[in-house]
Design an enzyme around this catalytic site. Structure first.
Site, mmCIF file in Angstrom:
data_model
loop_
_atom_site.group_PDB
_atom_site.id
_atom_site.type_symbol
_atom_site.label_atom_id
_atom_site.label_comp_id
_atom_site.label_asym_id
_atom_site.label_seq_id
_atom_site.Cartn_x
_atom_site.Cartn_y
_atom_site.Cartn_z
ATOM 1 N N GLU A 218 46.852 57.223 40.211
ATOM 2 C CA GLU A 218 46.124 57.528 38.980
ATOM 3 C C GLU A 218 44.638 57.241 39.175
ATOM 4 O OE1 GLU A 218 46.414 56.589 34.211
ATOM 5 O OE2 GLU A 218 46.982 54.997 35.601
ATOM 6 N N SER B 232 48.368 48.895 32.394
ATOM 7 C CA SER B 232 48.530 49.298 33.780
ATOM 8 C C SER B 232 49.959 49.054 34.256
ATOM 9 C CB SER B 232 47.568 48.522 34.666
ATOM 10 O OG SER B 232 47.924 47.148 34.688
ATOM 11 N N SER C 198 40.752 41.666 26.952
ATOM 12 C CA SER C 198 39.710 40.639 26.921
ATOM 13 C C SER C 198 38.310 41.216 26.782
ATOM 14 C CB SER C 198 39.784 39.784 28.182
ATOM 15 O OG SER C 198 39.593 40.579 29.341
ATOM 16 N N TRP D 101 42.064 48.364 26.309
ATOM 17 C CA TRP D 101 40.718 48.586 25.778
ATOM 18 C C TRP D 101 40.381 50.061 25.558
ATOM 19 C CZ3 TRP D 101 38.654 51.912 29.137
ATOM 20 C CH2 TRP D 101 39.139 51.891 30.459
ATOM 21 N N ASN D 102 41.107 51.000 26.169
ATOM 22 C CA ASN D 102 40.593 52.372 26.232
ATOM 23 C C ASN D 102 40.644 53.111 24.895
ATOM 24 O OD1 ASN D 102 43.425 52.372 26.579
ATOM 25 N ND2 ASN D 102 43.383 54.343 27.626
ATOM 26 N N LYS E 253 47.729 40.465 21.169
ATOM 27 C CA LYS E 253 46.868 40.019 22.248
ATOM 28 C C LYS E 253 46.162 41.259 22.781
ATOM 29 C CE LYS E 253 46.046 39.212 26.880
ATOM 30 N NZ LYS E 253 44.729 39.856 26.952
ATOM 31 N N HIS E 254 44.884 41.416 22.424
ATOM 32 C CA HIS E 254 44.143 42.601 22.820
ATOM 33 C C HIS E 254 43.493 42.372 24.182
ATOM 34 C CE1 HIS E 254 42.601 46.499 22.159
ATOM 35 N NE2 HIS E 254 42.486 46.447 20.846
ATOM 36 N N CYS F 99 45.662 57.589 29.510
ATOM 37 C CA CYS F 99 46.898 57.750 30.278
ATOM 38 C C CYS F 99 47.360 59.196 30.281
ATOM 39 C CB CYS F 99 47.981 56.836 29.713
ATOM 40 S SG CYS F 99 48.254 57.020 27.939
ATOM 41 N N GLU G 296 54.243 51.374 27.738
ATOM 42 C CA GLU G 296 53.534 52.651 27.926
ATOM 43 C C GLU G 296 52.480 52.386 28.982
ATOM 44 O OE1 GLU G 296 50.979 55.199 28.328
ATOM 45 O OE2 GLU G 296 50.192 54.657 26.352
ATOM 46 N N LEU G 297 52.688 52.946 30.189
ATOM 47 C CA LEU G 297 51.885 52.574 31.339
ATOM 48 C C LEU G 297 51.018 53.744 31.801
ATOM 49 C CD1 LEU G 297 54.698 50.532 33.140
ATOM 50 C CD2 LEU G 297 53.043 49.763 31.430
#
Length: 454
Positions: free
Chosen positions: A358, A206, A156, A129-130, A153-154, A261, A227-228
């Protein structure tokens, strides 16, 4: 249920049910057929579609920006810039895709060797979402230009952003079912990954989501890009331009309300300039304005949800309990929205959890380091390895940092950014694989050898 929620007001805007299983099956069947047709489309057709998508995003940038601000609280000016950046990415791949995908002749004494770059099929994307537009488009543009189809799949919490992106693709003239948006629950997500009609998977999110999706992809033997998280260092040495470094640290840490991130989450400053940096940094942070994302004067909007705000508050409280000193902020803000004050901590002792975890919000951690050796040690002590930003005018220091920082990206005298021409990604618990540039294009192609013996 996908819930469109305004984090600035606490209002639920709309709710969207999970897709029926029959709709998921239809999407995969249609996507598989569409991928075969899109694979056969010539590069000029793909280029035209990406250019038209860029046109649509630019034309409707204000509308898209309002949707971003509404669903995740990004200040409106930053939201608009995100949409324009998406258009830029589409144009970059439209302009460079043909050259990147061109067959390569490989000299070989035994005959003629040609390496081709062919699409894999349907790429399944799980996005956060960010940056609800940018995270999608930065993988979408190269995947489409390479001839793949995409199922999204975006998150929620951003269902309207997802639907708007799908609609923009349709308006731009993408063939039917080449780019589809689905509202999936976790069980459906895992079934989609396992389905043989899905050729590859990409996720930004995440650590936990990365482990789950990575494991599911591994079981299905699907290539995967992850990409976490990140806990990026910004390092300031005595030779740096102090004013520029302070401004970069404020921007680098508090952009997107600290929900990125590659935010400069840990700020490491040489002890010779630490007092001056600290004073200037705190003065700049005090000037940041937190408020309504639709107000053009706002620097920081709300966090994505009350839960995210509460989790951040708990991290800050734990850091203080473990020995950190609070220099600014440190509290949730009154009112209905998920707001948290711009916060600064210093003096985190060895062993404090905040040194290695983080913090996804507007909390800066200041470290005073004695020399370059300590700067590198502290920078590398986290389990993450995404980006890094180093401020120095000393050539020897640049070489040392370039050699010894354990991360996927190092920027000198600039904040870490994502750029269409440059590879983006990390190591360690920040994930694996690369997005953007040639490397992002190659992530979802079959590098196929065709060899003819002499």
């Amino acid at each position: 249920m996908y819930r469109s929620f305004n984090p600035a007001t606490g209002e639920t805007i709309a709710e969207f049910p999970f897709a029926e299983d029959a709709a998921v099956e239809a999407a995969m069947a249609n996507g598989h057929r569409a991928a075969a047709r899109w694979r056969a489309a010539d590069l000029a057709e793909r280029r035209t579609a990406l250019t038209r998508l860029a046109d649509c995003l630019e034309r409707d940038a204000d509308t898209h920006a309002r949707l971003i601000a509404l669903e995740m609280g990004k200040p409106i000016a930053s939201a608009r810039a995100e949409v324009i950046k998406c258009a830029t990415n589409c144009r970059w791949y439209a302009d460079h895709g043909e050259a990147l995908l061109a067959p390569e002749a490989v000299p070989h004494p035994g005959g003629e060797a040609e390496v081709r770059h062919e699409p894999l099929g349907v790429v399944f994307a799980v996005m956060p979402w960010n940056f609800p537009y940018w995270q999608v488009v930065r993988f979408l543009a190269p995947a489409l230009m390479a001839g793949n189809a995409v199922i999204l799949k975006h998150a929620s919490s951003t269902p309207q952003c997802a639907a708007a992106l799908e609609a923009a693709g349709i308006e731009a003239g993408l063939p039917e079912h080449v780019f589809q948006n689905l509202y999936l629950d976790r069980a459906q997500l895992e079934r989609v990954i396992a389905d043989p009609r899905i050729a590859a998977v990409t996720l930004t999110g995440s650590e936990g989501a990365g482990m789950s999706v990575g494991a599911a992809s591994g079981r299905a033997l699907k290539p995967c890009v992850l990409e976490l998280g990140g806990s990026d260092p910004l390092i300031v040495m005595p030779s740096a331009d102090l004013g520029r470094a302070v401004a970069a640290a404020v921007t680098g840490r508090y952009q997107n309300s600290g929900q990125s991130c590659v935010c400069a989450k840990r700020i490491l400053v040489h002890r010779d300039i630490y007092p001056a940096f600290r004073q200037a940094f705190l003065a700049a942070v005090a000037k940041l304005r937190t408020g309504d994302p639709f107000d053009s004067a706002t620097d920081l909007g709300p966090l994505s949800s009350p839960q995210a705000r509460d989790e951040l508050a708990a991290q800050v409280a734990r850091a203080i309990d473990q020995g950190a000193s609070l220099l600014a902020g440190g509290s949730a803000m009154a009112g209905p929205g998920a707001y948290y004050e711009p916060t600064v901590l210093e003096g985190l002792p060895e062993g404090a959890e905040a040194r290695v975890e983080e913090m996804f919000g507007p909390v800066a951690l200041l470290f005073e380091v004695a020399d370059i050796d300590e700067a590198i040690r502290v920078a590398n002590e986290t389990p993450f390895g995404l980006g890094s930003s180093v401020w120095t005018e000393d050539g020897g220091e640049r070489r040392r940092f370039a050699d010894d920082l354990a991360c996927g990206m190092t920027f000198f005298n600039a904040n870490t950014v994502s750029d269409p021409a440059l590879p983006f990604g990390g190591i360690k618990r920040s994930g694996f694989g690369r997005e953007l540039g040639r490397w992002g294009m190659m992530a979802f192609v079959n590098v196929r050898l065709v060899f003819s013996a002499a």
